[in-house]
Design an enzyme around this catalytic site. Structure first.
Site, PDB file in Angstrom:
ATOM      1  N   LYS A 100     -16.808  -7.655   5.052  1.00  0.00           N
ATOM      2  CA  LYS A 100     -15.635  -7.850   5.979  1.00  0.00           C
ATOM      3  C   LYS A 100     -15.510  -7.958   7.135  1.00  0.00           C
ATOM      4  O   LYS A 100     -15.388  -7.306   8.527  1.00  0.00           O
ATOM      5  CB  LYS A 100     -14.188  -6.967   4.986  1.00  0.00           C
ATOM      6  CG  LYS A 100     -13.972  -7.295   3.722  1.00  0.00           C
ATOM      7  CD  LYS A 100     -12.537  -6.897   2.707  1.00  0.00           C
ATOM      8  CE  LYS A 100     -13.086  -7.607   1.901  1.00  0.00           C
ATOM      9  NZ  LYS A 100     -11.839  -6.148   0.832  1.00  0.00           N
TER      10      LYS A 100
ATOM     11  N   SER B 269      -2.391  -7.810   2.906  1.00  0.00           N
ATOM     12  CA  SER B 269      -2.704  -7.627   4.552  1.00  0.00           C
ATOM     13  C   SER B 269      -3.362  -8.978   4.890  1.00  0.00           C
ATOM     14  O   SER B 269      -3.068  -9.437   5.982  1.00  0.00           O
ATOM     15  CB  SER B 269      -3.947  -6.693   4.302  1.00  0.00           C
ATOM     16  OG  SER B 269      -3.427  -5.561   4.704  1.00  0.00           O
TER      17      SER B 269
ATOM     18  N   ARG C  64      -1.372  -5.814  -8.561  1.00  0.00           N
ATOM     19  CA  ARG C  64      -0.625  -6.360  -7.879  1.00  0.00           C
ATOM     20  C   ARG C  64      -0.265  -7.499  -9.047  1.00  0.00           C
ATOM     21  O   ARG C  64       1.205  -8.005  -9.735  1.00  0.00           O
ATOM     22  CB  ARG C  64      -0.725  -7.584  -6.910  1.00  0.00           C
ATOM     23  CG  ARG C  64      -0.172  -6.283  -5.458  1.00  0.00           C
ATOM     24  CD  ARG C  64      -1.460  -7.519  -4.282  1.00  0.00           C
ATOM     25  NE  ARG C  64      -2.830  -7.018  -4.599  1.00  0.00           N
ATOM     26  CZ  ARG C  64      -2.628  -7.542  -3.669  1.00  0.00           C
ATOM     27  NH1 ARG C  64      -3.379  -7.609  -1.829  1.00  0.00           N
ATOM     28  NH2 ARG C  64      -4.918  -7.169  -3.035  1.00  0.00           N
TER      29      ARG C  64
ATOM     30  N   HIS D   4       1.166  -1.220  -0.200  1.00  0.00           N
ATOM     31  CA  HIS D   4       0.183   0.071  -0.032  1.00  0.00           C
ATOM     32  C   HIS D   4       0.956   1.371  -0.039  1.00  0.00           C
ATOM     33  O   HIS D   4       0.452   2.227  -1.277  1.00  0.00           O
ATOM     34  CB  HIS D   4      -0.690  -0.043   1.422  1.00  0.00           C
ATOM     35  CG  HIS D   4      -1.552  -0.943   1.527  1.00  0.00           C
ATOM     36  ND1 HIS D   4      -2.360  -1.901   2.319  1.00  0.00           N
ATOM     37  CD2 HIS D   4      -2.348  -1.720   0.865  1.00  0.00           C
ATOM     38  CE1 HIS D   4      -2.759  -2.505   2.416  1.00  0.00           C
ATOM     39  NE2 HIS D   4      -3.886  -2.736   0.957  1.00  0.00           N
TER      40      HIS D   4
HETATM   41  P1  ADP Z   1      -9.062  -3.817  -0.497  1.00  0.00           P
HETATM   42  O1  ADP Z   1      -9.884  -2.675  -0.949  1.00  0.00           O
HETATM   43  O2  ADP Z   1      -9.950  -4.906  -2.241  1.00  0.00           O
HETATM   44  O3  ADP Z   1     -10.349  -4.133   0.547  1.00  0.00           O
HETATM   45  P2  ADP Z   1      -7.054  -3.393   0.409  1.00  0.00           P
HETATM   46  O4  ADP Z   1      -7.160  -2.446   1.283  1.00  0.00           O
HETATM   47  O5  ADP Z   1      -6.301  -4.414   1.044  1.00  0.00           O
HETATM   48  O6  ADP Z   1      -7.845  -4.020  -0.160  1.00  0.00           O
HETATM   49  O7  ADP Z   1      -6.090  -2.400  -1.091  1.00  0.00           O
HETATM   50  C1  ADP Z   1      -6.298  -1.550  -1.067  1.00  0.00           C
HETATM   51  C2  ADP Z   1      -6.051  -1.519  -2.152  1.00  0.00           C
HETATM   52  O8  ADP Z   1      -4.628  -1.783  -2.426  1.00  0.00           O
HETATM   53  C3  ADP Z   1      -6.730  -2.694  -3.098  1.00  0.00           C
HETATM   54  O9  ADP Z   1      -6.533  -1.629  -5.030  1.00  0.00           O
HETATM   55  C4  ADP Z   1      -5.927  -3.314  -3.805  1.00  0.00           C
HETATM   56  O10 ADP Z   1      -5.746  -3.814  -4.846  1.00  0.00           O
HETATM   57  C5  ADP Z   1      -4.475  -2.542  -3.727  1.00  0.00           C
HETATM   58  N1  ADP Z   1      -3.339  -3.203  -2.667  1.00  0.00           N
HETATM   59  C6  ADP Z   1      -3.346  -4.298  -1.596  1.00  0.00           C
HETATM   60  N2  ADP Z   1      -1.826  -5.094  -1.263  1.00  0.00           N
HETATM   61  C7  ADP Z   1      -1.017  -4.510  -2.688  1.00  0.00           C
HETATM   62  C8  ADP Z   1      -0.038  -4.078  -3.069  1.00  0.00           C
HETATM   63  N3  ADP Z   1       1.168  -5.554  -2.325  1.00  0.00           N
HETATM   64  N4  ADP Z   1       0.573  -3.969  -3.989  1.00  0.00           N
HETATM   65  C9  ADP Z   1       0.153  -2.360  -4.305  1.00  0.00           C
HETATM   66  N5  ADP Z   1      -1.554  -2.897  -4.228  1.00  0.00           N
HETATM   67  C10 ADP Z   1      -1.588  -3.408  -3.364  1.00  0.00           C
END
Ligand code: ADP
Length: 158
Positions: free
Chosen positions: A42, A129, A91, A18
């Site tokens: 979630k 995560s 990713r 992130h």
């Molecule tokens: P979501 O919003 O889908 O529940 P997250 O909070 O984990 O998921 O991620 C928020 C955003 O950050 C999403 O666009 C996700 O694809 C991206 N993201 C999560 N982990 C990574 C990573 N390791 N590298 C790049 N982008 C990521």
């Protein structure tokens, strides 16, 4: 007029993946608002306010980044912030299908909001995560995945 982008997500908790996206986004926007969604579907490990606090601590030194939380539709939130841009991280191919669906749904909901996808450094392209929490519950060392204060917070929860 400032060019503002919204980076919405669950951030349960923030990882270096992130953070990599946030650092890339702030290079091309005047302001990036990282927005934690109140998402009832979630079952998060951290409360929204805990996630906001961890994000604030992790981004403290990055100028132009703001942390917030929101209820409801992303496109509505984007407009309240006078923005037109949603940032999402991609990713791997496996992210693509869901992200593509969501981007097109958001476009249908509001034609004025564009989704921009950013790829993290390959060093973080496998980080999630969810996997980090699983690894932590099995006793893994999280160095290289999350900042040390985030690792401490995860371990205190488990
Ligand atoms: P979501 O919003 O889908 O529940 P997250 O909070 O984990 O998921 O991620 C928020 C955003 O950050 C999403 O666009 C996700 O694809 C991206 N993201 C999560 N982990 C990574 C990573 N390791 N590298 C790049 N982008 C990521």
């Amino acid at each position: 007029m400032k060019n503002i982008a919204i980076y919405p997500g669950t951030f349960d908790p923030i990882t270096y993946g992130h953070l990599d996206i946030i650092k890339r986004a702030i290079k091309i926007f005047d302001k990036v608002i990282v927005a934690v969604a109140h998402n009832n579907e979630k079952d998060p490990l951290f409360s929204v306010s805990e996630r906001v606090e961890l994000l604030k601590k992790a981004t403290r030194s990055i100028k132009g980044v703001e942390i917030d939380d929101f209820h409801g539709l992303v496109v509505d939130y984007v407009k309240t912030k006078k923005s037109k841009v949603v940032i999402r991280g991609l990713r791997m191919i496996s992210d693509f299908e869901f992200e593509f669906q969501m981007a097109l749904t958001n476009r249908k909901l509001s034609k004025d909001v564009e989704t921009i996808f950013m790829m993290p450094s390959e060093a973080y392209s496998y980080l999630s995560s969810k996997l980090i929490k699983e690894a932590a519950s099995l006793g893994a060392n999280l160095k290289g995945f999350v900042p040390s204060f985030v690792e401490k917070a995860i371990k205190a929860k488990l």
